[in-house]
Design a protein around this motif. Structure first.
Motif, short mmCIF file in Angstrom:
data_model
loop_
_atom_site.label_atom_id
_atom_site.label_comp_id
_atom_site.label_asym_id
_atom_site.label_seq_id
_atom_site.Cartn_x
_atom_site.Cartn_y
_atom_site.Cartn_z
N ASP A 8 41.34 64.69 35.66
CA ASP A 8 41.76 65.37 36.89
C ASP A 8 41.26 64.64 38.13
O ASP A 8 41.99 64.51 39.12
CB ASP A 8 41.26 66.81 36.91
CG ASP A 8 42.01 67.72 35.95
OD1 ASP A 8 43.06 67.31 35.42
OD2 ASP A 8 41.52 68.84 35.72
N GLU A 11 43.33 61.47 39.02
CA GLU A 11 44.71 61.64 39.45
C GLU A 11 44.77 61.57 40.98
O GLU A 11 44.13 62.36 41.66
CB GLU A 11 45.26 62.99 38.98
CG GLU A 11 45.40 63.11 37.48
CD GLU A 11 46.46 62.18 36.91
OE1 GLU A 11 47.45 61.89 37.61
OE2 GLU A 11 46.28 61.73 35.77
N PRO A 12 45.54 60.63 41.54
CA PRO A 12 45.59 60.49 43.00
C PRO A 12 46.20 61.69 43.72
O PRO A 12 45.90 61.94 44.88
CB PRO A 12 46.44 59.24 43.21
CG PRO A 12 47.19 59.03 41.95
CD PRO A 12 46.38 59.66 40.85
N ASP A 13 47.05 62.45 43.03
CA ASP A 13 47.69 63.59 43.69
C ASP A 13 47.13 64.93 43.20
O ASP A 13 47.77 65.97 43.38
CB ASP A 13 49.21 63.54 43.49
CG ASP A 13 49.60 63.55 42.01
OD1 ASP A 13 48.72 63.28 41.16
OD2 ASP A 13 50.77 63.82 41.71
N ALA A 14 45.94 64.89 42.61
CA ALA A 14 45.33 66.14 42.12
C ALA A 14 45.00 67.05 43.30
O ALA A 14 44.38 66.61 44.27
CB ALA A 14 44.07 65.84 41.33
N PRO A 15 45.42 68.31 43.22
CA PRO A 15 45.11 69.23 44.32
C PRO A 15 43.64 69.64 44.29
O PRO A 15 43.02 69.65 43.22
CB PRO A 15 46.01 70.44 44.02
CG PRO A 15 46.17 70.41 42.54
CD PRO A 15 46.18 68.96 42.15
#
Length: 103
Positions: A8, A11-15
């Motif tokens: 997690d 991940e570059p776009d993990a919120p």
């Protein structure tokens, strides 16, 4: 830390975690447990709570406060456990979202 948590984080776009209370803390929980053995003796301590990031800032601020006030044991580079009395340091962080168990 689990492999899922590491994945997690990578991940570059993990919120970011979602806030669940008025203090902005996430629902994530943490537990850090330490067991030390020396000869036939064994001691255990644990700290846990909700949203580890909610305790990170108070931890850093307390460490800096102690450094600025000359409460460091020694000079040079070392861990917080070496720089300060560990029990006193952790007890200074007691808050409603940090549970300590240091028998």
């Amino acid at each position: 830390m689990t492999a899922v948590a590491v994945k997690d984080l990578l991940e570059p776009d993990a919120p970011p975690p979602v806030a669940v209370d008025e203090n902005g803390r996430s629902a994530q929980t943490f537990l850090v447990e330490v067991v030390v053995r020396s000869g036939g003796n064994k001691r255990r301590a644990s700290a846990g709570g909700q949203d580890i990031y909610a305790i990170s800032a108070p931890l850093v601020v307390e460490a800096v406060r102690r450094v600025v006030n000359g409460l460091v044991h020694g000079t040079g580079v070392f861990t917080a456990g070496e720089a300060f009395d560990a029990r006193d340091f952790l007890e200074s962080l007691r808050q409603e979202h940090l549970a300590l168990d240091m028998p």
